[in-house]
Scaffold this active site. Structure first.
Site, PDB file in Angstrom:
ATOM      1  N   GLU A 136       4.160 -10.304  14.985  1.00  0.00           N
ATOM      2  CA  GLU A 136       3.531 -10.776  16.221  1.00  0.00           C
ATOM      3  C   GLU A 136       3.750 -12.287  16.362  1.00  0.00           C
ATOM      4  OE1 GLU A 136      -0.373  -9.233  16.529  1.00  0.00           O
ATOM      5  OE2 GLU A 136      -0.626  -9.946  18.590  1.00  0.00           O
TER       6      GLU A 136
ATOM      7  N   ARG B  29       0.822  -1.217   0.000  1.00  0.00           N
ATOM      8  CA  ARG B  29       0.000   0.000   0.000  1.00  0.00           C
ATOM      9  C   ARG B  29       0.852   1.262   0.000  1.00  0.00           C
ATOM     10  NH1 ARG B  29      -3.071  -3.913   2.849  1.00  0.00           N
ATOM     11  NH2 ARG B  29      -2.052  -3.398   4.813  1.00  0.00           N
TER      12      ARG B  29
HETATM   13  P1  AMP Z   1       3.834  -2.701  11.876  1.00  0.00           P
HETATM   14  O1  AMP Z   1       5.053  -3.294  11.269  1.00  0.00           O
HETATM   15  O2  AMP Z   1       3.342  -3.428  13.088  1.00  0.00           O
HETATM   16  O3  AMP Z   1       3.980  -1.207  12.133  1.00  0.00           O
HETATM   17  O4  AMP Z   1       2.643  -2.886  10.824  1.00  0.00           O
HETATM   18  C1  AMP Z   1       2.551  -2.056   9.722  1.00  0.00           C
HETATM   19  C2  AMP Z   1       2.186  -2.797   8.468  1.00  0.00           C
HETATM   20  O5  AMP Z   1       1.136  -3.747   8.676  1.00  0.00           O
HETATM   21  C3  AMP Z   1       1.690  -1.807   7.430  1.00  0.00           C
HETATM   22  O6  AMP Z   1       2.263  -2.160   6.176  1.00  0.00           O
HETATM   23  C4  AMP Z   1       0.188  -1.972   7.454  1.00  0.00           C
HETATM   24  O7  AMP Z   1      -0.319  -1.910   6.147  1.00  0.00           O
HETATM   25  C5  AMP Z   1      -0.099  -3.323   8.107  1.00  0.00           C
HETATM   26  N1  AMP Z   1      -1.071  -3.240   9.208  1.00  0.00           N
HETATM   27  C6  AMP Z   1      -0.815  -3.448  10.531  1.00  0.00           C
HETATM   28  N2  AMP Z   1      -1.912  -3.323  11.287  1.00  0.00           N
HETATM   29  C7  AMP Z   1      -2.923  -3.008  10.438  1.00  0.00           C
HETATM   30  C8  AMP Z   1      -4.330  -2.698  10.618  1.00  0.00           C
HETATM   31  N3  AMP Z   1      -4.923  -2.720  11.818  1.00  0.00           N
HETATM   32  N4  AMP Z   1      -5.040  -2.402   9.506  1.00  0.00           N
HETATM   33  C9  AMP Z   1      -4.462  -2.383   8.289  1.00  0.00           C
HETATM   34  N5  AMP Z   1      -3.155  -2.657   8.058  1.00  0.00           N
HETATM   35  C10 AMP Z   1      -2.383  -2.952   9.117  1.00  0.00           C
END
Ligand code: AMP
Length: 176
Positions: free
Chosen positions: A96, A59
């Protein structure tokens, strides 16, 4: 900002129970709200001396490439492992449950480039921190990161700011 937040659809329990998935496809299909995303982002970073925009798959490719074009800068993709065809540098990071690896072409960014990292959303910050490492491995500077959505409870934005990198977010949602 409300125009942007209101254009984002929430899907409860996707892809697993307990996750409120923030669906930006409804934002990407709303040209008025997208114009605001691009304007706010370009106005914020225009005078920061950027030389390259790196978008995170998938995205982050959409907003990243529009921002790069508006600022007349090169767009560089950061992709999941095994997708980029030329020489790559890799960075593993924790999810996670389990691990993931992202990659960048080794010639995509030059030493001393000033890079803006772009994605749709920051949650725990794991993906963005791994992207920052990749850019640094190429000898470039990370000038900042920009995300449409912040999930403040997961503290990703704080983690990036703690290492001295500027972070822009356009709206935030409570919860995971
Ligand atoms: P993080 O690495 O935990 O910061 O997760 C970020 C990535 O996961 C991004 O590329 C987001 O598109 C996706 N992502 C994580 N949580 C969500 C959520 N609740 N809704 C949509 N996309 C998410």
């Amino acid at each position: 900002m409300n125009k942007i937040k209101n254009a984002i659809r929430t899907i409860p329990d996707f892809p697993i129970d307990g996750i409120m998935f923030r669906d930006v496809t409804t934002l990407y299909s709303n040209s008025e709200a997208m114009k605001e995303v691009i304007k706010l982002t370009c106005d914020y970073w225009r005078n920061e001396g950027l030389t390259s925009i790196a978008g995170i798959e998938a995205r982050g490719f959409i907003t990243g490439s529009i921002i790069a074009n508006q600022l007349s800068l090169p767009f560089v993709p950061i992709r999941k492992k095994g997708k980029l065809p030329y020489d790559t540098l890799s960075q593993e990071y924790e999810l996670e449950y389990g691990k993931a690896t992202i990659e960048i072409h080794s010639d995509a960014i030059n030493r001393n480039d000033n890079v803006l990292i772009v994605d749709d959303l920051i949650a725990t910050g794991g993906t963005a921190l791994a992207s920052i490492e990749l850019v640094k491995k190429l000898g470039a500077n990370v000038k900042g990161c920009t995300f449409i959505i912040d999930l403040p409870e997961l503290k990703g934005k704080e983690k990036i700011e703690e290492i001295g990198i500027k972070v822009q977010t356009l709206c935030s949602f409570e919860g995971h």
